[in-house]
Every structure is written in C-alpha cells, then in structure tokens.
Design a protein around this motif. Structure first.
Motif, PDB file in Angstrom:
ATOM      1  N   ARG A 158       7.886  14.544  70.085  1.00  0.00           N
ATOM      2  CA  ARG A 158       8.002  15.893  69.550  1.00  0.00           C
ATOM      3  C   ARG A 158       7.201  16.863  70.399  1.00  0.00           C
ATOM      4  N   ARG A 159       7.415  18.124  70.168  1.00  0.00           N
ATOM      5  CA  ARG A 159       6.653  19.189  70.803  1.00  0.00           C
ATOM      6  C   ARG A 159       6.076  20.062  69.697  1.00  0.00           C
ATOM      7  N   PRO A 160       4.891  20.623  69.910  1.00  0.00           N
ATOM      8  CA  PRO A 160       4.305  21.493  68.881  1.00  0.00           C
ATOM      9  C   PRO A 160       5.032  22.833  68.803  1.00  0.00           C
ATOM     10  N   GLY A 161       4.801  23.534  67.710  1.00  0.00           N
ATOM     11  CA  GLY A 161       5.357  24.874  67.556  1.00  0.00           C
ATOM     12  C   GLY A 161       4.770  25.820  68.598  1.00  0.00           C
ATOM     13  N   MET A 162       5.384  26.966  68.756  1.00  0.00           N
ATOM     14  CA  MET A 162       4.976  27.929  69.783  1.00  0.00           C
ATOM     15  C   MET A 162       4.472  29.210  69.119  1.00  0.00           C
ATOM     16  N   TYR A 163       3.653  29.942  69.856  1.00  0.00           N
ATOM     17  CA  TYR A 163       3.122  31.215  69.367  1.00  0.00           C
ATOM     18  C   TYR A 163       3.964  32.405  69.806  1.00  0.00           C
ATOM     19  N   SER A 164       4.776  32.221  70.829  1.00  0.00           N
ATOM     20  CA  SER A 164       5.607  33.333  71.302  1.00  0.00           C
ATOM     21  C   SER A 164       6.938  32.790  71.811  1.00  0.00           C
ATOM     22  N   TRP A 165       7.965  33.610  71.714  1.00  0.00           N
ATOM     23  CA  TRP A 165       9.295  33.257  72.197  1.00  0.00           C
ATOM     24  C   TRP A 165      10.133  34.511  72.337  1.00  0.00           C
ATOM     25  N   HIS A 166      11.225  34.380  73.067  1.00  0.00           N
ATOM     26  CA  HIS A 166      12.196  35.452  73.215  1.00  0.00           C
ATOM     27  C   HIS A 166      13.402  35.130  72.337  1.00  0.00           C
ATOM     28  N   VAL A 167      14.110  36.140  71.933  1.00  0.00           N
ATOM     29  CA  VAL A 167      15.313  35.974  71.113  1.00  0.00           C
ATOM     30  C   VAL A 167      16.516  36.308  71.977  1.00  0.00           C
TER      31      VAL A 167
ATOM     32  N   PRO B 291      16.479  17.005  71.845  1.00  0.00           N
ATOM     33  CA  PRO B 291      17.475  15.934  71.942  1.00  0.00           C
ATOM     34  C   PRO B 291      17.258  14.995  73.127  1.00  0.00           C
ATOM     35  N   HIS B 292      16.716  15.472  74.216  1.00  0.00           N
ATOM     36  CA  HIS B 292      16.557  14.623  75.402  1.00  0.00           C
ATOM     37  C   HIS B 292      15.326  13.710  75.328  1.00  0.00           C
ATOM     38  N   LEU B 293      14.449  13.906  74.350  1.00  0.00           N
ATOM     39  CA  LEU B 293      13.240  13.088  74.263  1.00  0.00           C
ATOM     40  C   LEU B 293      13.472  11.769  73.525  1.00  0.00           C
ATOM     41  N   ASP B 294      14.305  11.787  72.487  1.00  0.00           N
ATOM     42  CA  ASP B 294      14.509  10.599  71.664  1.00  0.00           C
ATOM     43  C   ASP B 294      15.975  10.257  71.475  1.00  0.00           C
ATOM     44  N   ASP B 295      16.855  10.819  72.286  1.00  0.00           N
ATOM     45  CA  ASP B 295      18.286  10.599  72.134  1.00  0.00           C
ATOM     46  C   ASP B 295      18.725  10.943  70.718  1.00  0.00           C
ATOM     47  N   THR B 296      18.326  12.134  70.276  1.00  0.00           N
ATOM     48  CA  THR B 296      18.643  12.626  68.936  1.00  0.00           C
ATOM     49  C   THR B 296      19.267  14.001  69.067  1.00  0.00           C
ATOM     50  N   GLY B 297      19.562  14.613  67.937  1.00  0.00           N
ATOM     51  CA  GLY B 297      19.928  16.024  67.931  1.00  0.00           C
ATOM     52  C   GLY B 297      18.647  16.844  68.018  1.00  0.00           C
ATOM     53  N   GLY B 298      18.779  18.139  68.181  1.00  0.00           N
ATOM     54  CA  GLY B 298      17.623  19.017  68.206  1.00  0.00           C
ATOM     55  C   GLY B 298      17.284  19.486  66.792  1.00  0.00           C
ATOM     56  N   PHE B 299      16.002  19.486  66.447  1.00  0.00           N
ATOM     57  CA  PHE B 299      15.559  19.899  65.123  1.00  0.00           C
ATOM     58  C   PHE B 299      14.318  20.748  65.218  1.00  0.00           C
ATOM     59  N   PHE B 300      14.172  21.656  64.268  1.00  0.00           N
ATOM     60  CA  PHE B 300      12.945  22.445  64.122  1.00  0.00           C
ATOM     61  C   PHE B 300      12.458  22.214  62.710  1.00  0.00           C
ATOM     62  N   ILE B 301      11.240  21.706  62.565  1.00  0.00           N
ATOM     63  CA  ILE B 301      10.708  21.344  61.254  1.00  0.00           C
ATOM     64  C   ILE B 301       9.489  22.193  60.954  1.00  0.00           C
ATOM     65  N   VAL B 302       9.552  22.840  59.798  1.00  0.00           N
ATOM     66  CA  VAL B 302       8.428  23.649  59.344  1.00  0.00           C
ATOM     67  C   VAL B 302       7.888  23.043  58.075  1.00  0.00           C
TER      68      VAL B 302
END
Length: 89
Positions: free
Chosen positions: A24-33, A78-89
C-alpha cells in the motif's frame, strides 16, 4: 468533505499494521484534480475547468491536511499486488 464537516467528531485511524502482506501507499497531503481540459492545482485557478468539479475535490490547506492525518488513508495500487486500485479512508 466529510472530515471537514465533522469538526473533529470523525478521525482517521492508523491501520498501517493491519494486513501486513498488503502493499500500500500512504495518503497524500496535496494533489491535482483532472478533467477533460487537463490537471488543475486549485479550483477556479484560471483556464478552463468542467463545471462539475466541486471545491471539495481539492486538498485542504497544508496545516489542515496534517491535522486531519491524511497520511492514514490507504492507497492500493493495482501494479503492487495484482489487484484493482482502491482508496480506503
């Protein structure tokens, strides 16, 4: 948006020790839309933007983002665990 509206009644919990085999990767503090016109740093920051982009799609200010502990969100790629992409809060 929900964390902002809750005014401290809701908190993100650290689950980094749960499911230790899951990449997994941690959440981010900034992003673009992004939309059909490109990527945008801020709402209404010039240039064309789709009308259906809500202000709540952009990150909170740096200090507010840290107070909310957005790093506790979980991003499954998806490329880390051969899964779909998910965002969990």
């Amino acid at each position: 948006a929900l964390l902002r509206r809750s005014r401290g009644a809701l908190k993100l919990v650290d689950v980094s020790e749960e499911l230790p085999g899951l990449e997994r990767r941690p959440g981010m503090y900034s992003w673009h839309v992004g939309d059909v016109f490109g990527w945008h740093e801020k709402a209404g920051a010039g240039g064309r933007q789709q009308r259906n982009l809500a202000d709540t799609m952009w990150p909170p200010s740096g200090a507010q983002a840290r107070e909310m502990h957005l790093e506790r969100c979980v991003r499954i790629m998806p490329h880390l665990d051969d899964t779909g992409g998910f965002f969990i809060v």
